[in-house]
Write an enzyme that holds these catalytic residues in place. Structure first.
Site, PDB file in Angstrom:
ATOM      1  N   CYS A 172     -37.946 -46.291 -26.735  1.00 14.95           N
ATOM      2  CA  CYS A 172     -37.467 -46.552 -25.360  1.00 14.95           C
ATOM      3  C   CYS A 172     -38.349 -47.551 -24.638  1.00 14.95           C
ATOM      4  O   CYS A 172     -38.446 -47.506 -23.403  1.00 14.95           O
ATOM      5  CB  CYS A 172     -37.396 -45.268 -24.527  1.00 14.95           C
ATOM      6  SG  CYS A 172     -36.213 -44.094 -25.115  1.00 14.95           S
ATOM      7  N   ASN A 173     -39.044 -48.404 -25.369  1.00 14.82           N
ATOM      8  CA  ASN A 173     -39.924 -49.394 -24.737  1.00 14.82           C
ATOM      9  C   ASN A 173     -39.613 -50.753 -25.361  1.00 14.82           C
ATOM     10  O   ASN A 173     -40.401 -51.293 -26.141  1.00 14.82           O
ATOM     11  CB  ASN A 173     -41.385 -48.998 -24.965  1.00 14.82           C
ATOM     12  CG  ASN A 173     -42.347 -49.846 -24.142  1.00 14.82           C
ATOM     13  OD1 ASN A 173     -42.066 -50.997 -23.834  1.00 14.82           O
ATOM     14  ND2 ASN A 173     -43.476 -49.270 -23.789  1.00 14.82           N
TER      15      ASN A 173
END
Ligand SMILES: Cc1ncc(COP(=O)(O)O)c(C=O)c1O
Length: 499
Positions: free
Chosen positions: A405-406
């Site tokens: 999620c980055n």
């Protein structure tokens, strides 16, 4: 015991002796071994090597017992009413709020603490309530969780300018020259928000906390995403004074899930404007009058019924963390991470080529226990990280793969360009990490996605030894290769002549 098993044991003993010689501080963290043997014994009973602490911390048995006893011992109703069962619950909720503020050394004069479902919900509260407007700015760093990136949609909708500050490779720290220049661009007469993580959930980099005061002095409100930082570090809000801080409690002590917090500094609180109201957030509302009067302080942000039965478990968890000692945890993590990084760098195929490409700092300087990497075969071809995760799983090793999620940190780490990302977005509704990774591999000869091992509260040397042995098993391995193009880890260059 077979000869093989005796041999294995001797190797492990030698490795431990060598580790202790290199990291003598580890001996000072023996309290964590006792804790593991009593409170986390399920790990060894079930032969689990848990290396996903950035995903979630693990809980101690005592946390469950204490919480259950509290629930068993009282009659608790929905809080915030005058009846006795409600009042009893309100007392627990408010006590937990006070203890969380105290844990972060935040005085009630300076900060309020809003309970939210998780860090993402806390971040959304900032996004939807911050007075973004044309003339104002939203500045983010490439290294941010998607739940911070998502705030840009609120900023965009309200016409604020949006900028991203890049990272330096291969260390993935902020490019301070570029960031300084971007921080100069705020018009202090407008509302400007700067958001960054105290610690990266992708690379483990600990970003400078003195940026908070620096940005504030240049006309920015600062949102510090502390979700990946606070499980293994103290955040002292009397020393570092961000305007907004987001955390998820399960990342700190494993239990309960479903409770996070947003800490808001009072001067910034006055700026926030909630876009709606809900049960629990108003002092007064009228249907015929078509108007409402919002409650003051945290009540204005806590929509509907709180997760009130779980909230007292946060107080129990904070006490647990306090008793274990964040400093001891940090010391142990430094030793184990340092050892792992050194061993990773030393891993070689028979032809001398490096096996592991580490994304982010290769030493323990200004980093935590999150280690993200990819494996390559002797010719420099990438190994399929999803197969590596599957194989690890079959040995009881819990890792995480993907982009965590980055996306920004991943794009920088893997040298993906805006053009690459546009090609991914052109996949339309078919765009996802798998299809994008395939596209990058087949058409652009790049990798997208990696493997993350994260060390935490009760990791021990045996975990690391198992894990390193597992990774060492990919020596000279070519079966899991994906992609045609070869890459040299040390020079960070594509290998063109096969040499
Ligand atoms: C740095 C960081 N910020 C925010 C989040 C979001 O946390 P949650 O999924 O609990 O909302 C995470 C979760 O991994 C994180 O690591």
């Amino acid at each position: 015991m077979t000869h093989g098993a005796v041999d294995e044991m001797r190797q492990a003993e030698r490795a431990y002796a060598d580790f202790i010689a290199r990291y003598p501080d580890y001996a000072k963290t023996a309290s964590l071994d006792r804790l593991r043997a009593t409170q986390y014994r399920r790990l060894d009973e079930q032969r689990q090597v848990y290396l996903d602490y950035t995903g979630a911390c693990l809980y101690a048995e005592s946390q469950l017992t204490e919480h259950l006893e509290m629930l068993r011992g009282g009659v608790f109703g929905n809080p915030h009413s005058a009846n006795p069962t409600s009042a009893a619950m309100t007392e627990h909720v408010e006590r937990t709020r006070r203890s969380a503020l105290k844990y972060f050394n935040a005085s009630a004069e300076d900060y309020i603490l809003v309970f939210a479902q998780n860090a993402s919900a806390a971040l959304k509260l900032v996004g939807e309530s911050y007075p973004f407007a044309s003339g104002g700015r939203f500045l983010l760093t490439f290294d941010n969780h998607n739940s911070v990136n998502g705030i840009r949609e609120f900023a965009r909708a309200k016409g604020a300018a949006i900028d991203y500050a890049p990272l330096l490779t291969p260390g993935l720290q902020f490019d301070m020259a570029r960031l300084d220049a971007l921080l100069e661009q705020a018009d202090p007469a407008r509302d400007n928000l700067f958001a960054y993580p105290a610690q990266s959930n992708f690379s483990g980099v600990r970003h400078p906390l003195d940026l908070v005061a620096k940005a504030q002095s240049k006309g920015w409100d600062v949102l510090l995403d502390a979700a990946a930082f606070v499980p293994t570090n103290r955040l002292d809000l009397a020393a570092v004074r961000p305007d907004f801080v987001s955390v998820s409690f399960y990342k700190m002590f494993g239990y309960p899930t479903g409770v996070g917090a947003l800490l808001i500094r009072r001067p910034a609180l006055a700026k926030l404007k909630r876009p709606w109201f809900a049960g629990g957030t108003i002092n007064f509302a009228s249907v015929q009058g078509r108007a409402h009067v919002l409650s003051p302080n945290e009540a204005a942000f806590e929509d509907g019924t709180l997760n009130y039965l779980s909230i007292p478990a946060v107080e129990i968890g904070l006490r647990h963390l306090e008793a274990v000692g964040v400093d001891v945890i940090a010391k142990r993590i430094r030793c184990l991470t340092g050892w792992l990084l050194e061993e990773f760098l030393a891993l070689r195929h028979s032809n001398g080529r490096a096996m592991v490409r580490i994304y982010g700092p290769a030493t323990t300087e200004k980093r935590g226990g999150t280690v993200t990497f990819n494996l390559y075969d002797p010719q420099g071809h990438l190994l399929d990280y999803r197969r590596v995760e599957e194989l690890a799983g079959s040995e009881g090793i819990s890792l995480r793969t993907g982009c965590f999620c980055n996306p920004g940190a991943g794009e920088m780490a893997e040298g993906l360009t805006e053009e690459d990302m546009q090609a991914g977005l052109a996949l339309g509704t078919d765009a996802n990490l798998q299809s994008f990774a395939r596209l990058m591999r087949d058409r652009r000869h790049k990798s997208a996605g990696s493997i993350r091992a994260s060390i935490g509260l009760v990791t021990n040397f045996a975990d690391m030894w198992h894990f390193l042995r597992f990774i060492g098993g990919f020596r000279d391995q070519t079966r899991l290769t994906i992609g045609e193009v070869a890459f040299d880890i040390e020079s960070c260059r594509i290998i063109r002549d096969g040499s």
